[in-house]
Design a protein around this motif. Structure first.
Motif, mmCIF file in Angstrom:
data_model
loop_
_atom_site.group_PDB
_atom_site.id
_atom_site.type_symbol
_atom_site.label_atom_id
_atom_site.label_comp_id
_atom_site.label_asym_id
_atom_site.label_seq_id
_atom_site.Cartn_x
_atom_site.Cartn_y
_atom_site.Cartn_z
ATOM 1 N N SER A 17 0.824 -1.207 0.000
ATOM 2 C CA SER A 17 0.000 0.000 0.000
ATOM 3 C C SER A 17 0.857 1.256 0.000
ATOM 4 O O SER A 17 0.534 2.239 -0.678
ATOM 5 N N TYR A 20 2.567 1.671 -3.462
ATOM 6 C CA TYR A 20 1.569 2.148 -4.424
ATOM 7 C C TYR A 20 1.260 3.621 -4.196
ATOM 8 O O TYR A 20 1.138 4.409 -5.145
ATOM 9 N N ALA A 21 1.146 4.023 -2.917
ATOM 10 C CA ALA A 21 0.865 5.423 -2.610
ATOM 11 C C ALA A 21 1.994 6.327 -3.082
ATOM 12 O O ALA A 21 1.758 7.425 -3.602
ATOM 13 N N ARG A 24 1.726 6.862 -6.667
ATOM 14 C CA ARG A 24 0.573 7.683 -7.028
ATOM 15 C C ARG A 24 0.788 9.154 -6.713
ATOM 16 O O ARG A 24 0.545 10.029 -7.529
ATOM 17 N N ARG A 52 -2.305 6.780 -11.092
ATOM 18 C CA ARG A 52 -3.243 7.883 -10.912
ATOM 19 C C ARG A 52 -4.533 7.632 -11.677
ATOM 20 O O ARG A 52 -5.636 7.917 -11.188
ATOM 21 N N ASN A 54 -5.709 4.739 -12.256
ATOM 22 C CA ASN A 54 -6.393 3.695 -11.498
ATOM 23 C C ASN A 54 -7.203 4.308 -10.356
ATOM 24 O O ASN A 54 -8.338 3.905 -10.099
ATOM 25 N N ARG A 55 -6.622 5.300 -9.689
ATOM 26 C CA ARG A 55 -7.345 5.984 -8.614
ATOM 27 C C ARG A 55 -8.558 6.710 -9.165
ATOM 28 O O ARG A 55 -9.636 6.719 -8.565
ATOM 29 N N ASP A 56 -8.395 7.313 -10.335
ATOM 30 C CA ASP A 56 -9.503 8.026 -10.955
ATOM 31 C C ASP A 56 -10.613 7.057 -11.358
ATOM 32 O O ASP A 56 -11.794 7.383 -11.269
ATOM 33 N N LEU A 58 -11.444 4.377 -9.734
ATOM 34 C CA LEU A 58 -12.195 4.100 -8.512
ATOM 35 C C LEU A 58 -13.300 5.128 -8.332
ATOM 36 O O LEU A 58 -14.466 4.775 -8.072
ATOM 37 N N SER A 82 -6.338 9.031 0.127
ATOM 38 C CA SER A 82 -5.946 10.097 -0.786
ATOM 39 C C SER A 82 -7.193 10.889 -1.126
ATOM 40 O O SER A 82 -8.230 10.747 -0.465
ATOM 41 N N ASN A 85 -11.667 9.382 -1.909
ATOM 42 C CA ASN A 85 -11.871 8.086 -1.268
ATOM 43 C C ASN A 85 -13.302 7.601 -1.498
ATOM 44 O O ASN A 85 -14.210 8.387 -1.783
#
Length: 265
Positions: A17, A20-21, A24, A52, A54-56, A58, A82, A85
Motif C-alpha cells: 500500500s 503504491y501510494a 501515485r 493515478r 487507477n485511482r480516478d 475508482l 488520498s 476516497n
C-alpha cells in the motif's frame, strides 16, 4: 513521510500500500517503500500515470454505482487515503451511503481512522484484516453493523488481486466474497497486466520486481475476466483502466491496468 510507524508496521520492509501510494502521489512512505517504488518506476514508463488513472477509475466506478442506487460499499485493500476516497465519492452522491474499509497495513488503518470521516447521514467503518481470510472480514462485527447483506453491496477490489499470488487462489477469494453478496451487487476491480506492453518493457518490469518484497503478479485479460464469473460486466466491459467510461485524466505512456465493473447475476 510518516515518522512513528504504528504497531505492526515495519519501516524497513516495503508495504504494497505504501509503495503504491508513493507511485501515485509520493507521500506517506518510508525509505524502503520509496526505494522499491523508484526501482519499479525506472523500468516501467508510465507507471505513476497509470496509478493515478487507477485511482480516478475508482472514483468513476463508485460515482456510477451511486447513480444506479448502490448505497453500500465494501472496499478491500483500501490503501493509504488520498483524494476521492470511496465514501467521499459515494456520500457526495448519497449522504446515507455506508462504507467499510479493509486493509492489513496498520499504517493504512491509522490514517483511515484519522482522515476518513463519514457524513452524519451515513456510516464508515474501518477494520484491519487480510483479504486472504474472507470470513474474518464477512463475519466481523463492525462489518455486520455497517452493511446489510440482504441489500446490494459493491465489492471494491481496486489494485488488490495483483498482490495475491496464484498459490493463494485469488479467484477463490473473489468467489468467497461474491457468494456472501445478494443478487444485484457489484464487483469493482482493477488489476496489473503486461498485455499492453512491448516485450522489452514487460521483461524489464519482471526483472526489476522479481526480488522485491512487495509481491505483484501481472495477469492477462483472460485471467482477470475470470474473476467476474457470476457477474455481468457493465459497459464498456473489461478495458484499459484509463478507458473505463472516460478518456484518461492523466495521459498514459503505457497502460498497466485492466479495469471493469460487473453486476452479480
Amino acid at each position: 513521510m510518516p515518522v512513528n510507524p504504528p504497531g505492526g508496521s515495519n519501516p524497513n520492509v516495503p508495504s504494497s500500500s505504501r509503495v503504491y501510494a508513493f507511485g501515485r502521489d509520493g507521500k506517506d512512505d518510508y525509505e524502503a517503500d520509496r526505494r522499491a517504488a523508484e526501482q519499479a518506476m525506472a523500468a516501467v514508463p508510465g507507471a505513476r500515470e497509470s496509478a493515478r488513472n487507477n485511482r480516478d477509475f475508482l472514483g468513476r466506478a463508485v460515482r456510477h454505482l451511486s447513480q444506479l442506487g448502490i448505497r453500500q460499499f465494501l472496499d478491500l485493500g483500501t490503501g493509504i487515503p488520498s483524494q476521492g476516497n470511496t465514501h467521499e465519492v459515494a456520500q457526495a452522491q448519497a449522504p446515507e451511503s455506508r462504507v467499510v474499509y479493509v486493509d492489513n497495513d496498520p499504517l493504512v488503518m491509522s490514517h483511515a481512522r484519522t482522515l476518513l470521516t463519514s457524513a452524519p447521514e451515513g456510516r464508515t467503518a474501518y477494520i484491519e484484516a487480510d483479504v486472504r481470510d474472507p470470513r474474518s472480514i464477512l463475519d466481523h462485527p463492525d462489518v455486520l453493523a455497517t452493511l446489510d447483506f440482504t441489500q446490494p453491496i459493491a465489492l471494491v477490489m481496486v489494485a488488490v488481486l495483483m498482490h495475491i499470488p496464484d498459490q493463494d487462489d485469488p479467484a477463490g477469494l473473489v468467489k468467497a466474497f461474491a457468494e456472501a453478496l445478494p443478487q444485484g451487487s457489484y464487483l469493482v476491480l482493477s488489476h496489473l497486466t503486461l498485455d499492453f506492453l512491448s516485450e522489452e518493457t514487460a521483461e524489464n518490469y519482471l526483472s526489476v520486481t522479481a526480488n522485491q518484497a512487495t509481491h505483484r503478479t501481472p495477469r492477462s485479460r483472460e485471467q482477470i475476466a475470470g474473476y467476474f464469473d457470476g457477474f455481468e460486466l457493465v459497459e464498456p466491459g473489461l478495458v484499459a483502466v484509463s478507458e473505463w467510461r472516460q478518456t484518461p485524466f492523466f495521459t498514459d505512456t503505457s497502460t498497466w491496468m485492466y479495469a471493469g465493473v460487473g453486476r452479480k447475476l
